[in-house]
Structure formats: C-alpha cells, structure tokens
Motif scaffolding. Structure first.
Motif, PDB file in Angstrom:
ATOM      1  N   VAL A 181      66.000   8.183 115.115  1.00 33.54           N
ATOM      2  CA  VAL A 181      67.391   7.977 114.695  1.00 33.54           C
ATOM      3  C   VAL A 181      67.554   8.228 113.201  1.00 33.54           C
ATOM      4  CG1 VAL A 181      69.186   6.213 114.391  1.00 33.54           C
ATOM      5  CG2 VAL A 181      68.033   6.447 116.590  1.00 33.54           C
ATOM      6  N   THR A 182      66.653   7.692 112.388  1.00 26.87           N
ATOM      7  CA  THR A 182      66.794   7.891 110.940  1.00 26.87           C
ATOM      8  C   THR A 182      66.607   9.358 110.554  1.00 26.87           C
ATOM      9  OG1 THR A 182      64.487   7.228 110.556  1.00 26.87           O
ATOM     10  CG2 THR A 182      66.180   5.526 110.305  1.00 26.87           C
ATOM     11  N   HIS A 183      65.659  10.042 111.189  1.00 28.20           N
ATOM     12  CA  HIS A 183      65.450  11.461 110.890  1.00 28.20           C
ATOM     13  C   HIS A 183      66.641  12.301 111.348  1.00 28.20           C
ATOM     14  CE1 HIS A 183      61.493  10.833 109.329  1.00 28.20           C
ATOM     15  NE2 HIS A 183      60.977  10.476 110.485  1.00 28.20           N
ATOM     16  N   ARG A 184      67.172  11.990 112.526  1.00 29.41           N
ATOM     17  CA  ARG A 184      68.332  12.744 113.027  1.00 29.41           C
ATOM     18  C   ARG A 184      69.556  12.517 112.144  1.00 29.41           C
ATOM     19  NH1 ARG A 184      69.311  11.274 118.940  1.00 29.41           N
ATOM     20  NH2 ARG A 184      70.873  12.909 118.785  1.00 29.41           N
ATOM     21  N   LEU A 185      69.774  11.288 111.723  1.00 30.80           N
ATOM     22  CA  LEU A 185      70.896  10.984 110.841  1.00 30.80           C
ATOM     23  C   LEU A 185      70.757  11.759 109.527  1.00 30.80           C
ATOM     24  CD1 LEU A 185      73.452   9.268 110.453  1.00 30.80           C
ATOM     25  CD2 LEU A 185      71.984   7.455 109.572  1.00 30.80           C
ATOM     26  N   GLU A 186      69.578  11.722 108.948  1.00 34.76           N
ATOM     27  CA  GLU A 186      69.308  12.456 107.715  1.00 34.76           C
ATOM     28  C   GLU A 186      69.536  13.958 107.913  1.00 34.76           C
ATOM     29  OE1 GLU A 186      68.301  13.268 103.806  1.00 34.76           O
ATOM     30  OE2 GLU A 186      68.639  11.304 104.702  1.00 34.76           O
ATOM     31  N   SER A 202      82.660  10.429 105.472  1.00 36.10           N
ATOM     32  CA  SER A 202      83.074  10.771 106.831  1.00 36.10           C
ATOM     33  C   SER A 202      81.892  10.716 107.799  1.00 36.10           C
ATOM     34  CB  SER A 202      83.703  12.168 106.832  1.00 36.10           C
ATOM     35  OG  SER A 202      83.938  12.607 108.134  1.00 36.10           O
ATOM     36  N   LEU A 203      80.767  11.277 107.378  1.00 36.98           N
ATOM     37  CA  LEU A 203      79.574  11.269 108.233  1.00 36.98           C
ATOM     38  C   LEU A 203      79.026   9.865 108.435  1.00 36.98           C
ATOM     39  CD1 LEU A 203      77.754  14.454 106.966  1.00 36.98           C
ATOM     40  CD2 LEU A 203      78.591  14.042 109.281  1.00 36.98           C
ATOM     41  N   VAL A 204      79.028   9.054 107.393  1.00 38.19           N
ATOM     42  CA  VAL A 204      78.547   7.677 107.526  1.00 38.19           C
ATOM     43  C   VAL A 204      79.396   6.938 108.556  1.00 38.19           C
ATOM     44  CG1 VAL A 204      78.371   5.455 106.331  1.00 38.19           C
ATOM     45  CG2 VAL A 204      77.471   7.530 105.262  1.00 38.19           C
ATOM     46  N   ARG A 205      80.710   7.140 108.478  1.00 37.88           N
ATOM     47  CA  ARG A 205      81.585   6.491 109.457  1.00 37.88           C
ATOM     48  C   ARG A 205      81.350   7.047 110.861  1.00 37.88           C
ATOM     49  NH1 ARG A 205      85.381   6.971 104.989  1.00 37.88           N
ATOM     50  NH2 ARG A 205      85.768   4.886 104.181  1.00 37.88           N
ATOM     51  N   GLU A 206      81.395   8.376 110.979  1.00 39.16           N
ATOM     52  CA  GLU A 206      81.305   9.046 112.279  1.00 39.16           C
ATOM     53  C   GLU A 206      79.970   8.815 112.984  1.00 39.16           C
ATOM     54  OE1 GLU A 206      80.990  13.683 113.800  1.00 39.16           O
ATOM     55  OE2 GLU A 206      81.919  13.262 111.869  1.00 39.16           O
ATOM     56  N   LEU A 207      78.878   8.963 112.265  1.00 36.07           N
ATOM     57  CA  LEU A 207      77.554   8.933 112.886  1.00 36.07           C
ATOM     58  C   LEU A 207      76.879   7.569 112.859  1.00 36.07           C
ATOM     59  CD1 LEU A 207      76.167  12.261 111.383  1.00 36.07           C
ATOM     60  CD2 LEU A 207      77.201  11.913 113.641  1.00 36.07           C
TER      61      LEU A 207
END
Length: 172
Positions: free
Chosen positions: A25-30, A124-129
C-alpha cells in the motif's frame, strides 16, 4: 493476532500478510503520487518534499545535511535530487560561510512557483487515494498507530525526526 505472534523468529502467515500489505500500500501510494507529479509538474515526489521543506524553513534555505535528515534519506540521494532541481532552476546552492564543507540549499522564485502549482495535485491525491477511503475514526486510529511506530523508531534512532504534533516538534 496476538502479541505472541510477534515473538517468534519468523513472522506467522497472518502477521507477514499485514507487513506485506503495509509495504504494498505505501509503495503503491508513493508510485501514484510520484507518477502524477512527474506527468503534471515535471518533478518527483521526493523533489516536491525537498521544495516543501525549503519553503517551510527560515529564509527558504537549509543545510544539505539537515535537508537529508528532514526527508529521511541519504545525503548522496539528496545531492542527486538537488543537482536535478538546480538544473531546473528550482533551487540554488551556496557554501556555508562558517563551514566550507557545508552547503546551503535555497529555494528560488521558480522553485516556489513550481511548489505552489504542484500543491493542489498533492492535496487532491492525498484526499482521493488516502483520506476518502477511511472514516474520521479510522484516521484517528491510524494516527495513534503511526505515533506508536514513530515513537518506537525514535527510541532506536540516533536522529529522531520531529513531525507536526509530536512532543519534540517545537524544539526541532
């Protein structure tokens, strides 16, 4: 899962699954954040973090070693990123007047503008993902877990990192 699951030499399958999922999850988010920033703003997530740290610092400048500590990476990795950012005109470097070995990195006007342009993308990405996927209660629980892990890392680290809300953050 019980506390005993953490005591054996090897991780039990359920504990290993939690660890593996956390890493994925952390790698995909990054990866998502990095890709979007590169596509839309021509900078990586690491470069964004560097620009942000500089913007938040006194006089929009930091010593290279302090910058490396603040983004929790090797000095050689920061040097590489600073070279790239310097080529783009987003930062400048100057030798430290008191210490010839030290290098100060300064945020340029172009760097400040790029940061301002990229900030809505990150938010936007922090909110969305990240945030939209969890409830306020889950966010509060995650914050507690992150605090526990951070405190544990601080206890094992020679250079603990202060983060907003952490008891030592004001002194750092």
């Amino acid at each position: 899962m019980s506390a005993g699951d953490f005591e054996s030499r090897w991780l039990s399958p359920d504990v290993n699954s939690v660890w593996t999922r956390f890493l994925q999850v952390t790698h995909r988010l990054e990866h998502h954040i990095d890709r979007r920033l590169q596509e839309q703003h021509g900078i990586t997530h690491t470069q964004y973090e560097i620009l942000l740290r500089l913007a938040d610092s006194d006089e929009r400048a930091m010593r290279m070693s302090d910058l490396a500590d603040s983004i929790v990476t090797a000095k050689s990795a920061v040097t590489y990123q600073i070279n790239k950012l310097s080529e783009m005109g987003l930062v400048s470097r100057k030798k430290c007047g008191r210490d010839n070995r030290g290098i100060w990195v300064h945020l340029t006007e172009d760097g400040s503008a790029r940061l301002e342009q990229a900030a809505p993308c990150i938010l936007s990405l922090v909110r969305e993902l990240f945030l939209d996927a969890i409830s306020c209660d889950q966010a509060a629980e995650l914050d507690k877990l992150l605090g526990t892990w951070s405190d544990n890392l601080d206890a094992h680290d020679r250079n603990p990192v202060a983060y907003p809300g952490h008891p030592g953050a004001e002194a750092a």
